[in-house]
Scaffold this motif. Structure first.
Motif, mmCIF file in Angstrom:
data_model
loop_
_atom_site.group_PDB
_atom_site.id
_atom_site.type_symbol
_atom_site.label_atom_id
_atom_site.label_comp_id
_atom_site.label_asym_id
_atom_site.label_seq_id
_atom_site.Cartn_x
_atom_site.Cartn_y
_atom_site.Cartn_z
ATOM 1 N N ASN A 171 0.856 -1.189 0.000
ATOM 2 C CA ASN A 171 0.000 0.000 0.000
ATOM 3 C C ASN A 171 0.895 1.244 0.000
ATOM 4 O O ASN A 171 1.405 1.665 1.033
ATOM 5 C CB ASN A 171 -0.902 -0.026 1.236
ATOM 6 C CG ASN A 171 -1.861 1.149 1.241
ATOM 7 O OD1 ASN A 171 -1.911 1.929 0.291
ATOM 8 N ND2 ASN A 171 -2.614 1.271 2.329
ATOM 9 N N ILE A 172 1.071 1.783 -1.182
ATOM 10 C CA ILE A 172 2.089 2.820 -1.348
ATOM 11 C C ILE A 172 1.483 4.167 -1.715
ATOM 12 O O ILE A 172 0.626 4.245 -2.606
ATOM 13 C CB ILE A 172 3.103 2.394 -2.436
ATOM 14 C CG1 ILE A 172 3.802 1.102 -1.990
ATOM 15 C CG2 ILE A 172 4.122 3.494 -2.707
ATOM 16 C CD1 ILE A 172 4.756 0.535 -3.010
ATOM 17 N N LYS B 272 -1.282 15.443 6.029
ATOM 18 C CA LYS B 272 -2.444 14.824 5.381
ATOM 19 C C LYS B 272 -2.419 13.306 5.567
ATOM 20 O O LYS B 272 -3.419 12.675 5.905
ATOM 21 C CB LYS B 272 -2.435 15.195 3.891
ATOM 22 C CG LYS B 272 -3.743 14.924 3.181
ATOM 23 C CD LYS B 272 -3.675 15.385 1.728
ATOM 24 C CE LYS B 272 -3.628 16.896 1.601
ATOM 25 N NZ LYS B 272 -3.467 17.329 0.191
ATOM 26 N N LEU B 273 -1.239 12.724 5.370
ATOM 27 C CA LEU B 273 -1.107 11.272 5.457
ATOM 28 C C LEU B 273 -1.413 10.763 6.859
ATOM 29 O O LEU B 273 -2.048 9.724 7.036
ATOM 30 C CB LEU B 273 0.316 10.849 5.050
ATOM 31 C CG LEU B 273 0.643 10.906 3.557
ATOM 32 C CD1 LEU B 273 2.118 10.605 3.337
ATOM 33 C CD2 LEU B 273 -0.217 9.919 2.781
ATOM 34 N N SER B 274 -0.975 11.524 7.837
ATOM 35 C CA SER B 274 -1.138 11.054 9.210
ATOM 36 C C SER B 274 -2.598 11.082 9.636
ATOM 37 O O SER B 274 -2.989 10.428 10.600
ATOM 38 C CB SER B 274 -0.293 11.900 10.162
ATOM 39 O OG SER B 274 -0.802 13.221 10.191
ATOM 40 N N LYS C 279 -3.337 4.101 6.798
ATOM 41 C CA LYS C 279 -2.091 4.699 6.341
ATOM 42 C C LYS C 279 -1.365 3.778 5.379
ATOM 43 O O LYS C 279 -1.428 2.558 5.517
ATOM 44 C CB LYS C 279 -1.192 4.985 7.539
ATOM 45 C CG LYS C 279 -1.761 6.021 8.493
ATOM 46 C CD LYS C 279 -0.692 6.565 9.407
ATOM 47 C CE LYS C 279 -1.271 7.539 10.411
ATOM 48 N NZ LYS C 279 -2.276 6.915 11.324
ATOM 49 N N PRO C 280 -0.678 4.357 4.398
ATOM 50 C CA PRO C 280 0.154 3.527 3.518
ATOM 51 C C PRO C 280 1.314 2.952 4.326
ATOM 52 O O PRO C 280 1.670 3.496 5.375
ATOM 53 C CB PRO C 280 0.647 4.529 2.471
ATOM 54 C CG PRO C 280 0.552 5.858 3.130
ATOM 55 C CD PRO C 280 -0.595 5.790 4.077
ATOM 56 N N GLN D 197 7.569 2.627 11.101
ATOM 57 C CA GLN D 197 6.134 2.648 10.827
ATOM 58 C C GLN D 197 5.841 2.767 9.339
ATOM 59 O O GLN D 197 4.798 2.347 8.871
ATOM 60 C CB GLN D 197 5.475 3.807 11.581
ATOM 61 C CG GLN D 197 5.452 3.589 13.101
ATOM 62 C CD GLN D 197 4.977 4.822 13.826
ATOM 63 O OE1 GLN D 197 5.789 5.616 14.274
ATOM 64 N NE2 GLN D 197 3.669 4.978 13.912
ATOM 65 N N ILE D 198 6.746 3.418 8.664
ATOM 66 C CA ILE D 198 6.495 3.655 7.245
ATOM 67 C C ILE D 198 7.834 3.787 6.512
ATOM 68 O O ILE D 198 8.782 4.391 7.040
ATOM 69 C CB ILE D 198 5.610 4.916 7.067
ATOM 70 C CG1 ILE D 198 5.076 5.042 5.642
ATOM 71 C CG2 ILE D 198 6.349 6.188 7.471
ATOM 72 C CD1 ILE D 198 3.891 6.017 5.561
#
Lengths: 341, 341
Positions: free
Chosen positions: B187-188, B235-237, B242-243, B271-272
């Motif tokens: 999931n990118i 925005k992502l957080s 989450k990706p 985490q990422i």
DNA sequence: TCCCAAAATGTAACTAGTTACAGAGGTTGC
DNA sequence: GCAACCTCTGTAACTAGTTACATTTTGGGA
């Protein structure tokens, strides 16, 4: 059976005039003041221009007008965003004055500077912009001989023979020290780039020396790069008695130190405060956001562009101009008593 | 009793000839082939040159030689270190060929580009360097009419009418995706700058689409700046799911995201995972050091300089040239199974 | 229809160098 | 002693435009 003995030669004004059946003066008018040319003549000539792919020679124009419409800027490097930002503003404003900008990098070497200045003059630059007041004799010779309009930037000195448009480096550095002093820091590490051939850095260090600071000031010299900052971070962390604040004369280096500290889990500003000088855009988004002395380089670019354009057209050198630096307090500094937790 | 009716006029060759009591040809020889001039004549002339502060006119030279000795480069901005680095290398290598570089920024606007290209041609540029294959009709017109040697950079496309010297943007992006895919990420988030007027970005996105990736790919567009990256981080957080990895088509943005995550205490790569494209010098000292696809911009600058110089002198366009990008694996990526701790 | 001024265009001299060619002066060879 | 040659220098014609001034064309009013 060769039919192309010399097909490459570019068409010139005379060729166009012949093709259109008019005189050279008319062609010249079509180019420069088409309004005074009768409509069908105009069209005839424009057709000929298009057919022959005629492009007027810049050199021939320049020889008559005495103008080449470009100036040269000599900066130490493009790798530091502070110069890139200055040049961006300079270029933007110069183009309002119909002037293009030739960028030359000197690698902070005065001989390279003189050499590149010479080649800029040789190819017809109408003016020069240089960084700092210190230059080689060859450079000064050149400027004097050619009476080339030349403005010095990143430095304010009303006494300098060549006009300076810039900030007071000593004062800028003092702003940073003032701030740390106000916060109660007594043991400060001053981190700076190479002083060799860099009068801005020297002026800043001199400013720090002149400031009535009663604590301890230790200086560290390093390369101006993130890597250079990271190196200093490493060095500092190995010190027996660590400073309680860092005054960094370049934001690029400060950012590098910040990254270095993060890698070593040294907390800024809790364990150590940090101030930079430059106020790069990045400084506001670093972790923590960096307190920094803002240098008005964009404004400087604009003022220099205007001043140089005016000098070229009005034949009159500008007055020296001081642009004010100011400190932007963010979260990389806190007062000394709280940092000794 | 005025003694200075027009003291400003620059001395020319004829003035020097008169002052030295020789012909213009002799003065010209002193300037260009001093070896063939008798010693005392030489000295006489040199004295006259010095006395009159004579500086040969670049325009007059250019009109005879047909050479102005400078070329123009059009880049979107100087604010991104990737262009600054390219230009630094370009300028360095061009000066080996006795060529100066005029830098013009287009702000990624094709009309501004065409306009600035025109003014570069007008002032006598001998060649042009532009970014990407997409340009306005006015620009193409200009190039065709003037037959200006023009090289396209940051893009490799052997089919393009104008020669390209650059990297394969699609392949570069795929290198990054390949890496994340190999690590097992499914999931990118793909973060990129504005696609409008940016064919490099579009080519990279197209490359990602073409890659046989079976997971999820979500795209985010933002400004190319640290701030733009920080915005995306925010925005992502806030996302529900989450990706597990971020593929960022620009290192500047990636660095901004990294800083944003630090502020929010999101751990990279635990985490990422994060990959960038550009491989800026800063990317190797960020926390953590950023895995990134290296774009050979310095090499590109050198190749372009050589190719353009050769085109100008030999009247022959260069072959398109592909420069290889490669991935530099650092510590911002780790395999997917371990990141689900 | 003629005259005169305005509009349009042309001629030739400028700009500042380079360079082909001619020619002056000195040296060498026979 | 004189031709041959070399070295050095000068004259003038180039390069490609602009522009002052002269000349021609045009159109309107008397």
């Amino acid at each position: 059976m060769k039919k192309t003995p010399e097909p490459k030669k570019r068409a010139n004004l005379r060729d166009v005039a012949k093709a259109a059946g008019v005189s050279v003066a008319t062609v010249s008018r079509v180019l420069n003041e088409p309004a005074v040319v009768k409509k069908d003549t105009l069209e005839k000539v424009q057709t000929a221009i298009a057919d022959l792919k005629f492009v007027p020679s810049a050199a021939a124009r320049a020889i008559n007008s005495g103008r080449t419409r470009f100036v040269g800027a000599l900066v130490p490097t493009l790798d530091n965003a502070i110069f890139a930002r200055f040049l961006a503003a300079l270029e933007r404003k110069l183009s309002d004055h119909q002037l293009s900008l030739i960028v030359a990098t000197t690698e902070a070497d005065l001989d390279i500077e003189a050499e590149k200045a010479k080649s800029l003059v040789d190819i017809g630059a109408e003016g020069l912009i240089v960084t700092g007041v210190t230059h080689s004799p060859a450079f000064h010779d050149l400027i004097e001989r050619t009476m080339m309009p030349t403005i010095i930037t990143s430095f304010f000195d009303p006494e300098n023979p060549l006009p300076t448009i810039g900030y007071d480096n000593a004062a800028a550095a003092q702003l940073a020290l003032q701030h740390l002093n106000d916060l109660g820091h007594r043991n400060i590490a001053v981190v700076h780039g190479p002083v060799h051939n860099n009068d801005r850095t020297r002026a800043r260090l001199a400013g720090l020396k002149d400031f009535p600071f009663t604590g301890e000031l230790t200086t560290f010299e390093t390369e101006i790069s993130h890597q250079g900052g990271a190196d200093v971070a490493h060095k500092l962390s190995n010190l027996d008695t660590k400073p309680d604040a860092i005054l960094c004369l370049s934001d690029v280096v400060a950012l590098g130190i910040l990254l270095g500290f993060q890698a070593q889990e040294i907390a800024v500003p809790d364990q150590i405060s940090m101030v930079g000088v430059d106020d790069l855009p990045t400084s506001s988004v670093s972790v923590p956001p960096l307190t920094s002395v803002h240098l008005p380089v964009s404004q400087m670019g604009e003022r220099v562009a205007d001043a140089l354009a005016h000098w070229i057209t009005a034949q009159q050198p500008p007055e020296p101009e001081r642009l004010d630096a100011y400190i932007v307090v963010r979260n990389s500094t806190k007062s000394a008593d709280k940092s000794s937790t």
